[in-house]
Design a protein around this motif. Sequence first.
Motif, PDB file in Angstrom:
ATOM      1  N   GLN A   1       0.692  -1.177   0.089  1.00  0.00           N
ATOM      2  CA  GLN A   1      -0.004  -0.049  -0.110  1.00  0.00           C
ATOM      3  C   GLN A   1       0.926   1.112   0.054  1.00  0.00           C
ATOM      4  N   GLN A   2       0.508   2.132  -0.865  1.00  0.00           N
ATOM      5  CA  GLN A   2       1.195   3.390  -0.870  1.00  0.00           C
ATOM      6  C   GLN A   2       0.233   4.599  -0.803  1.00  0.00           C
ATOM      7  N   THR A   3       0.300   5.392   0.236  1.00  0.00           N
ATOM      8  CA  THR A   3      -0.735   6.478   0.557  1.00  0.00           C
ATOM      9  C   THR A   3      -0.156   7.602   1.454  1.00  0.00           C
ATOM     10  N   THR A   4      -0.969   8.166   2.211  1.00  0.00           N
ATOM     11  CA  THR A   4      -0.377   9.202   3.282  1.00  0.00           C
ATOM     12  C   THR A   4      -1.172   8.528   4.667  1.00  0.00           C
ATOM     13  N   PRO A   5      -0.567   8.969   5.745  1.00  0.00           N
ATOM     14  CA  PRO A   5      -0.933   8.388   6.947  1.00  0.00           C
ATOM     15  C   PRO A   5      -2.208   8.827   7.186  1.00  0.00           C
ATOM     16  N   LEU A   6      -2.584  10.117   6.795  1.00  0.00           N
ATOM     17  CA  LEU A   6      -4.152  10.610   6.894  1.00  0.00           C
ATOM     18  C   LEU A   6      -5.061   9.967   6.024  1.00  0.00           C
ATOM     19  N   ALA A   7      -4.727   9.743   4.906  1.00  0.00           N
ATOM     20  CA  ALA A   7      -5.669   9.045   3.901  1.00  0.00           C
ATOM     21  C   ALA A   7      -5.929   7.580   4.361  1.00  0.00           C
ATOM     22  N   ALA A   8      -4.545   7.086   4.755  1.00  0.00           N
ATOM     23  CA  ALA A   8      -4.850   5.475   5.331  1.00  0.00           C
ATOM     24  C   ALA A   8      -5.598   5.158   6.376  1.00  0.00           C
ATOM     25  N   THR A   9      -5.949   6.067   7.293  1.00  0.00           N
ATOM     26  CA  THR A   9      -6.722   6.006   8.315  1.00  0.00           C
ATOM     27  C   THR A   9      -8.195   6.281   7.932  1.00  0.00           C
ATOM     28  N   LYS A  10      -8.142   7.365   7.107  1.00  0.00           N
ATOM     29  CA  LYS A  10      -9.562   7.860   6.773  1.00  0.00           C
ATOM     30  C   LYS A  10     -10.249   6.852   5.738  1.00  0.00           C
ATOM     31  N   ASP A  11      -9.355   5.939   4.852  1.00  0.00           N
ATOM     32  CA  ASP A  11     -10.217   5.034   4.305  1.00  0.00           C
ATOM     33  C   ASP A  11     -10.701   3.626   5.043  1.00  0.00           C
ATOM     34  N   ILE A  12     -10.493   3.771   6.132  1.00  0.00           N
ATOM     35  CA  ILE A  12     -11.019   2.683   7.083  1.00  0.00           C
ATOM     36  C   ILE A  12     -11.950   3.192   8.048  1.00  0.00           C
TER      37      ILE A  12
END
Length: 144
Positions: A63-74
């Motif tokens: 997975q490649q993302t940002t920390p904020l987007a990663a948690t927002k996705d779940i």
Amino acid sequence: NDPQLIIVDEPTAGLDPAERQRFLNILREVGMENTVIFSTHIVEDVKELCTEMAIMNGGSILQQTTPLAATKDIEGQMWTKIIQRDELESAEAQYEVLSANYNPDNSINIRVHATIQPAEDFVATKPDLEDVYFIALKRAPLAA
């Protein structure tokens, strides 16, 4: 010297909390002008320092993302429940248990990933980067 790229591997492992924070501040300052590749298993350091992240396993990027987007996705997909130790195996068979931590009374707090509330006794909880990491590992194809 003025390097454009700095690579650090587990730089805060073994540091006491004060030195860890001091070193993270140095890396943050350096990262304002340069690219820093930061390899760590300490999820809190990723949250504290990184604007972009990748989760790797076995040499593959999961997975490649940002920390904020990663948690927002779940968001809205993480649930907790307190169980007794003898219920853990059953819970793991029934739910997608990402982690299980002991409480002071030796009960266990499980964190479950599910798109809807798994059962009435589960409580919604805020997702964190550890949840993101565990989900990425669970979804990874098994190595041949």
